[in-house]
Design an enzyme around this catalytic site. Structure first.
Site, short mmCIF file in Angstrom:
data_model
loop_
_atom_site.label_atom_id
_atom_site.label_comp_id
_atom_site.label_asym_id
_atom_site.label_seq_id
_atom_site.Cartn_x
_atom_site.Cartn_y
_atom_site.Cartn_z
N SER A 1 46.43 12.63 19.61
CA SER A 1 46.29 12.29 18.19
C SER A 1 47.51 11.51 17.68
O SER A 1 47.81 10.43 18.19
CB SER A 1 46.03 13.58 17.40
OG SER A 1 45.58 13.29 16.10
N ASP B 1 34.46 12.87 17.88
CA ASP B 1 35.74 13.11 17.20
C ASP B 1 35.56 12.87 15.70
O ASP B 1 35.29 11.75 15.28
CB ASP B 1 36.80 12.18 17.78
CG ASP B 1 38.22 12.51 17.35
OD1 ASP B 1 38.40 12.92 16.19
OD2 ASP B 1 39.13 12.36 18.18
N HIS C 1 37.80 16.35 18.46
CA HIS C 1 39.18 15.88 18.40
C HIS C 1 40.11 16.80 19.18
O HIS C 1 40.98 16.33 19.91
CB HIS C 1 39.62 15.81 16.93
CG HIS C 1 40.97 15.21 16.75
ND1 HIS C 1 41.23 13.88 17.02
CD2 HIS C 1 42.14 15.74 16.32
CE1 HIS C 1 42.52 13.63 16.78
NE2 HIS C 1 43.08 14.74 16.34
#
Length: 270
Positions: free
Chosen positions: A91, A221, A250
């Protein structure tokens, strides 16, 4: 506690276990090195040296009021001074890894992997029409400022791990661990971090990188939408490989750790 002190006096906490080739893990917003526990134990048991740090303002690192931007994140990572390292970022951490390699060069980097990562650019602009509107990120900041604890509870129990999908089986322990990590960090760092991860344009960084990079992204995601991230990053990289995971959320390094760890190991050893 193992810490390094950066040029501006920020103390960065890190874990450093084992010996062998180093794998360095950069965590997502607003978490800490603890988010990599499953990966660190896995790769430690496969003969690697594993290192994970708490980003400035996060976890056990100092909670100063300044420096919550990608330049500082990358410079803090460089301060660890690891050689022949494989860098793995999830991320926001994926953006940190990309910016670190582009900013500090490849002499100390063997390979990299970015998972559910924010590059090339999250916010919608004229050049990035597939991005998310700035109002989305303004809304995240407003929720954080109003009630950070509730905001983190909602993120972890909903879209982050796909627990809001039909048939999903939420893990209360995973949700609580996400909330715990988030609340350990500083509100100012997390507030500013939303701008850092959403508005930093990594396009030129990606073009500079020549080491092998594995781009791993789930097509479900809900935090960093797939179409405007993974495939675009893989195209911009000179030596990028895209691996798409059908239905993965995610937070796939946690919920799908067995698959993610096996694929990372194959890439690192390949």
């Amino acid at each position: 506690m193992s810490t390094i002190t950066t040029k501006d006096g920020t103390e960065i906490f890190y874990k450093d276990w084992g010996s062998g080739q180093p794998i360095v893990f950069s965590h997502g917003w607003p978490l800490s090195a603890d988010d990599w526990d499953t990966q660190m134990l896995f790769f430690l048991n496969h003969g690697f040296r594993v290192i994970a740090h708490d980003r400035r303002g996060h976890g056990r690192s100092s909670q100063g009021g300044i420096g919550h931007d990608m330049d500082h994140y990358a410079d803090d990572l460089a301060a660890l001074e690891l050689k022949n390292a494989v860098h793995v970022g999830h991320s926001t951490g994926g953006g940190e890894v990309v910016h670190y390699i582009a900013r500090h060069g490849e002499s100390r980097v063997a390979k990299a992997a970015i998972l559910s990562a924010v590059p090339p650019l999250m916010v919608r602009t004229a050049a990035n029409p597939g991005g998310l509107p700035k109002e989305v990120f303004d809304g995240l900041q407003a929720q954080l400022a109003a009630n950070r604890s509730q905001f983190y509870q909602d993120l972890a129990s909903g879209p982050f791990y796909g627990y809001n999908r039909p048939g999903a089986k939420p893990s209360e322990a995973v949700i609580q661990n996400w909330w715990r990590q988030g609340m350990m960090g500083g509100a100012k760092a997390h507030y500013d971090g939303i701008v850092a991860f959403s508005e930093t344009d990594f396009t030129e960084d990606l073009k500079k990188i020549t080491v092998p990079v594995l781009v791993m992204h789930g097509d479900d995601d809900q935090i960093v939408p797939y179409a405007d991230s993974g495939p675009l990053s893989a195209k911009l990289l000179k030596n990028g490989t895209l691996k798409t995971y059908k239905g993965f959320p995610h937070g796939m390094p946690t919920t799908e750790a067995a698959t993610i760890n096996a694929d990372l190991l194959a890439f690192i050893k390949g």
